[in-house]
Design an enzyme around this catalytic site. Sequence first.
Site, PDB file in Angstrom:
ATOM      1  N   THR A  39       0.831  -1.210   0.000  1.00 55.46           N
ATOM      2  CA  THR A  39       0.000   0.000   0.000  1.00 55.46           C
ATOM      3  C   THR A  39       0.863   1.257   0.000  1.00 55.46           C
ATOM      4  O   THR A  39       0.342   2.347  -0.250  1.00 55.46           O
ATOM      5  CB  THR A  39      -0.947   0.049   1.220  1.00 55.46           C
ATOM      6  OG1 THR A  39      -0.177   0.030   2.419  1.00 55.46           O
ATOM      7  CG2 THR A  39      -1.910  -1.138   1.214  1.00 55.46           C
ATOM      8  N   TYR A 149      -8.710  -5.810  10.682  1.00 53.57           N
ATOM      9  CA  TYR A 149      -7.843  -4.702  11.111  1.00 53.57           C
ATOM     10  C   TYR A 149      -7.914  -4.515  12.625  1.00 53.57           C
ATOM     11  O   TYR A 149      -6.886  -4.441  13.304  1.00 53.57           O
ATOM     12  CB  TYR A 149      -8.249  -3.420  10.401  1.00 53.57           C
ATOM     13  CG  TYR A 149      -7.378  -2.235  10.712  1.00 53.57           C
ATOM     14  CD1 TYR A 149      -6.038  -2.215  10.336  1.00 53.57           C
ATOM     15  CD2 TYR A 149      -7.896  -1.106  11.362  1.00 53.57           C
ATOM     16  CE1 TYR A 149      -5.231  -1.117  10.605  1.00 53.57           C
ATOM     17  CE2 TYR A 149      -7.094  -0.007  11.631  1.00 53.57           C
ATOM     18  CZ  TYR A 149      -5.770  -0.013  11.246  1.00 53.57           C
ATOM     19  OH  TYR A 149      -4.971   1.074  11.518  1.00 53.57           O
TER      20      TYR A 149
END
Length: 330
Positions: A39, A149
């Site tokens: 990312t 997450y």
Amino acid sequence: MANKKRILITGAAGFLGSHLCERFIKEGMHVIAMDNLITGDLRNIEHLFKHPDFEFYHHDVSNFVHVSGQLDYILHFASPASPIDYLKIPIQTLKVGSLGIHNLLGLARDKKSRILIASTSEVYGDPLVHPQTEEYYGNVNPIGPRGVYDEAKRFQEAMTMAYHTYHKVDTRILRIFNTYGPRMRLNDGRVLPAFIGQALRGEDLTVFGDGSQTRSFCYVDDQVEGIYRLLMSDYHLPVNIGNPDEITILQFAEEIIKLTGTDQKIIFKELPKDDPKQRQPDITLAKSLLGWTPKVSRAEGLKITYEYFKTLPTEVLYQREHKDFDKYIR
């Protein structure tokens, strides 16, 4: 210099990681940057490549991590950090919060380094306590869409405390609340870049639910200052670093329309599952322990951030990171 401090920063090519690289170079340290670029973006740190106190390694910290020589500090910021990322790479998100932190805590133990881990306000889930203090245990759905997450970060905190307790590793735990500024990914699903991206493209701004849910936005320079102070402190329990200036999503959308000078409408869509209704840090501990409070107002920070986004190439402005992008804006 032989006695120059050396720091490993993981997730170094990301939004926060790149700003941290700059800060610790300015502090006179030698920065070892690490990122697998899943990312992150090398454009965030390319201006540092020729600096004598900067070196970069393309590496996934979920695999074994080796650093030669002295290592004084470790900052673990490697992790996907947006809803779009959780959707695309859930397994990698869990791995970096489990295998990754295990590897880095082992490295810290071996090198006798101080390690600071980047946790998140998401450990509080959809909170039943407001504002959120460090003593609050949270209200988290481990099998919901945000669970990969949330639970990765909660496990990361638990592993860090275990190494601190049983191996006497010198640890710090940072709980980050919404942070923004230059180098954010425009289309990563987080509310601020999502709104600005929609405004720049001439699209209506998407608000989920009735817009009464709240967020608190901290400018990146304030966040980096808080991180630095926490690393240099003697405190090993979690500390909230964020701006307590709370605003509803609807009010925030209206601020973005005013900032950008656009005439877009605000449209409403169904609130996603487990989307937090309130998010505001209690920063009493950061004030007393670190002497830290945010200095940059939202108006000032948004102006700087908007000017940055306006410089992005057209292809970046119109890029979607997932075919159902609009469904996952937070």
